[in-house]
Write a protein that holds these residues in place. Structure first.
Motif, PDB file in Angstrom:
ATOM      1  N   ARG A 190       0.863  -1.182   0.000  1.00 33.10           N
ATOM      2  CA  ARG A 190       0.000   0.000   0.000  1.00 33.10           C
ATOM      3  C   ARG A 190       0.899   1.232   0.000  1.00 33.10           C
ATOM      4  O   ARG A 190       1.944   1.241   0.638  1.00 33.10           O
ATOM      5  CB  ARG A 190      -0.919   0.019   1.224  1.00 33.10           C
ATOM      6  N   VAL A 191       0.460   2.281  -0.711  1.00 32.29           N
ATOM      7  CA  VAL A 191       1.263   3.493  -0.831  1.00 32.29           C
ATOM      8  C   VAL A 191       0.670   4.583   0.060  1.00 32.29           C
ATOM      9  O   VAL A 191      -0.504   4.919  -0.046  1.00 32.29           O
ATOM     10  CB  VAL A 191       1.298   3.994  -2.292  1.00 32.29           C
ATOM     11  N   ASN A 192       1.501   5.125   0.953  1.00 27.96           N
ATOM     12  CA  ASN A 192       1.093   6.216   1.835  1.00 27.96           C
ATOM     13  C   ASN A 192       1.697   7.511   1.301  1.00 27.96           C
ATOM     14  O   ASN A 192       2.829   7.868   1.622  1.00 27.96           O
ATOM     15  CB  ASN A 192       1.551   5.946   3.263  1.00 27.96           C
ATOM     16  N   LYS A 193       0.922   8.245   0.499  1.00 28.60           N
ATOM     17  CA  LYS A 193       1.469   9.428  -0.165  1.00 28.60           C
ATOM     18  C   LYS A 193       1.764  10.561   0.804  1.00 28.60           C
ATOM     19  O   LYS A 193       2.629  11.398   0.550  1.00 28.60           O
ATOM     20  CB  LYS A 193       0.517   9.908  -1.256  1.00 28.60           C
ATOM     21  N   LEU A 194       1.047  10.592   1.931  1.00 25.83           N
ATOM     22  CA  LEU A 194       1.309  11.647   2.891  1.00 25.83           C
ATOM     23  C   LEU A 194       2.731  11.568   3.438  1.00 25.83           C
ATOM     24  O   LEU A 194       3.373  12.585   3.693  1.00 25.83           O
ATOM     25  CB  LEU A 194       0.308  11.574   4.048  1.00 25.83           C
ATOM     26  N   ARG A 195       3.231  10.337   3.619  1.00 23.70           N
ATOM     27  CA  ARG A 195       4.595  10.176   4.109  1.00 23.70           C
ATOM     28  C   ARG A 195       5.606  10.648   3.068  1.00 23.70           C
ATOM     29  O   ARG A 195       6.698  11.107   3.404  1.00 23.70           O
ATOM     30  CB  ARG A 195       4.858   8.706   4.448  1.00 23.70           C
ATOM     31  N   LEU A 196       5.224  10.556   1.787  1.00 16.93           N
ATOM     32  CA  LEU A 196       6.111  11.021   0.726  1.00 16.93           C
ATOM     33  C   LEU A 196       6.270  12.536   0.744  1.00 16.93           C
ATOM     34  O   LEU A 196       7.258  13.069   0.248  1.00 16.93           O
ATOM     35  CB  LEU A 196       5.547  10.616  -0.642  1.00 16.93           C
ATOM     36  N   CYS A 197       5.281  13.228   1.306  1.00 13.21           N
ATOM     37  CA  CYS A 197       5.253  14.684   1.216  1.00 13.21           C
ATOM     38  C   CYS A 197       5.921  15.369   2.404  1.00 13.21           C
ATOM     39  O   CYS A 197       5.854  16.598   2.517  1.00 13.21           O
ATOM     40  CB  CYS A 197       3.803  15.156   1.100  1.00 13.21           C
ATOM     41  N   THR A 198       6.531  14.599   3.286  1.00 10.68           N
ATOM     42  CA  THR A 198       7.118  15.203   4.486  1.00 10.68           C
ATOM     43  C   THR A 198       8.097  16.314   4.141  1.00 10.68           C
ATOM     44  O   THR A 198       8.054  17.414   4.695  1.00 10.68           O
ATOM     45  CB  THR A 198       7.829  14.123   5.325  1.00 10.68           C
ATOM     46  N   GLU A 199       8.997  16.062   3.192  1.00 10.70           N
ATOM     47  CA  GLU A 199       9.995  17.060   2.812  1.00 10.70           C
ATOM     48  C   GLU A 199       9.336  18.273   2.168  1.00 10.70           C
ATOM     49  O   GLU A 199       9.702  19.418   2.465  1.00 10.70           O
ATOM     50  CB  GLU A 199      11.013  16.437   1.853  1.00 10.70           C
ATOM     51  N   LEU A 200       8.369  18.037   1.285  1.00 12.37           N
ATOM     52  CA  LEU A 200       7.670  19.142   0.637  1.00 12.37           C
ATOM     53  C   LEU A 200       6.962  20.007   1.673  1.00 12.37           C
ATOM     54  O   LEU A 200       7.027  21.235   1.628  1.00 12.37           O
ATOM     55  CB  LEU A 200       6.658  18.605  -0.381  1.00 12.37           C
ATOM     56  N   HIS A 201       6.285  19.370   2.615  1.00 14.17           N
ATOM     57  CA  HIS A 201       5.546  20.122   3.625  1.00 14.17           C
ATOM     58  C   HIS A 201       6.481  20.977   4.471  1.00 14.17           C
ATOM     59  O   HIS A 201       6.125  22.086   4.876  1.00 14.17           O
ATOM     60  CB  HIS A 201       4.739  19.160   4.502  1.00 14.17           C
TER      61      HIS A 201
END
Length: 340
Positions: free
Chosen positions: A68-79
């Motif tokens: 399963r892909v958790n896209k929110l975790r991918l955005c940590t750096e962007l945020h």
């Protein structure tokens, strides 16, 4: 390698991904052990969650076959970048919407954020009203940036468009003028929906009671109709509007929208001439505006109301072009519009 996989996962639109898809993305970049190490890091960071029921491969070390892909975790750096930017840009620029948007939007508009920050830091919110083109030039050095270059959506996104004192400037009305009526104390104007009918009636204008015949261009005239007196430089006169459009649901709605802006009478003589003819079938896809239809109907005498009900019950309509040029001219010339 990790960057390659993260870029892929950020653009990936499904909620699950297979090991085979990840291998395909990374093919030619690393040996298996290095690839496995990057996948395991994504698992540790909870970007990928293994689906245990799908099993593992037979390699060393083994990797789950599906995730399963958790896209929110991918955005940590962007945020984190967005939070840092919010601390340094002008306080009126709101960056919250970017937390929920794709990173590509942030990359595209980051330079615009800096540009807007520079503008607000230089002159704060403008106190004078101006057009969208002038304000666009002030901010971006490009008069079309707001209206055509994406600036409108951007300014709405960061909560600034409504604070920039931009006024909508209506398109000028297109009309034919009858100089013989320029001194009338009550100026009459006929608005005509379609161009062919406008051309015919405009050629008869000098022999009518009308000061102008206005080309409607469908709904195009609506934004400018409030400027009629100003455009004519006759703000000291009374002005009376008449409307003639296609006898269909769209034409009725256009008149209703006009009448909600300023009173406009139906040019009944033209409509009644249409009702004396056989109607055309079609335009079943047009939706009826019940309020507009009821208001339109109320302008007609009882027998004409019955004809209109039968017309629309039978999915019929009348284009303005159903009246010949000679009929249009005769009605325009001989109807006592001043007494209506």
């Amino acid at each position: 390698m990790r960057n390659v996989l993260e870029i892929f996962l950020k653009q990936y639109t499904r909620v699950t991904v297979t090991l085979a898809q990840l291998e395909q993305v990374s093919a030619g970049w690393q040996e298996y052990r290095e690839f496995a190490g990057q996948v395991e890091r994504l698992i540790t960071d909870m970007v990928l969650t293994p689906i245990a029921a799908c099993g593992t491969n037979q390699a060393n070390p083994p990797l789950p076959l599906k995730y399963r892909v958790n896209k929110l975790r991918l955005c940590t750096e962007l945020h984190e970048r967005i939070r840092e930017k919010q601390l340094v840009v002008h306080s009126l620029i709101q960056l919250e919407p970017y937390f929920k948007s794709d990173e590509s939007l942030w990359r595209k508009e980051a330079a615009w954020i800096d540009m807007l920050h520079t503008y607000l830091s230089r002159c704060d919110l403008p106190l004078h009203e101006t057009s969208v083109w002038e304000r666009s030039y002030e901010i971006a050095g490009d008069e079309k940036w707001i209206s055509e270059g994406g600036g409108y959506a951007f300014l709405q996104r960061v909560g600034l468009y409504g604070k920039l004192n931009i006024v909508d400037i209506a398109e000028p009305l297109m009309f034919a003028l009858n100089p013989g009526r320029i001194s009338d104390p009550i100026c009459l104007h006929l608005i005509i929906e379609n161009k062919t009918t406008f051309d015919i009636l405009a050629s008869n204008l000098p022999e009518t009671d009308f000061l102008t015949m206005i080309y409607g261009a469908g709904k195009g005239f609506l934004s400018g109709i409030g400027n009629l007196e100003w455009q004519l430089h006759l703000t000291d006169r009374q002005h009376r509007l008449f409307y003639f459009g296609d006898l269909d649901q769209e034409g009725i709605t256009i008149w209703y929208l006009l009448n909600s802006r300023r009173p406009a009478r139906l040019a009944l003589a033209f409509y009644q001439a249409l009702l004396a003819k056989e109607f055309t079938k079609g335009k079943e896809n047009q939706r009826q505006n019940d309020k507009a239809y009821a208001s339109f109907l109320s302008y007609f005498p009882g027998n004409d109301q019955d004809k209109l009900r039968l017309l629309f019950a039978g999915a019929g309509y009348y284009p303005q072009e159903a009246l010949a040029a000679s009929e249009l001219g005769e009605i325009a010339r001989k109807t006592p519009w001043k007494s209506i």
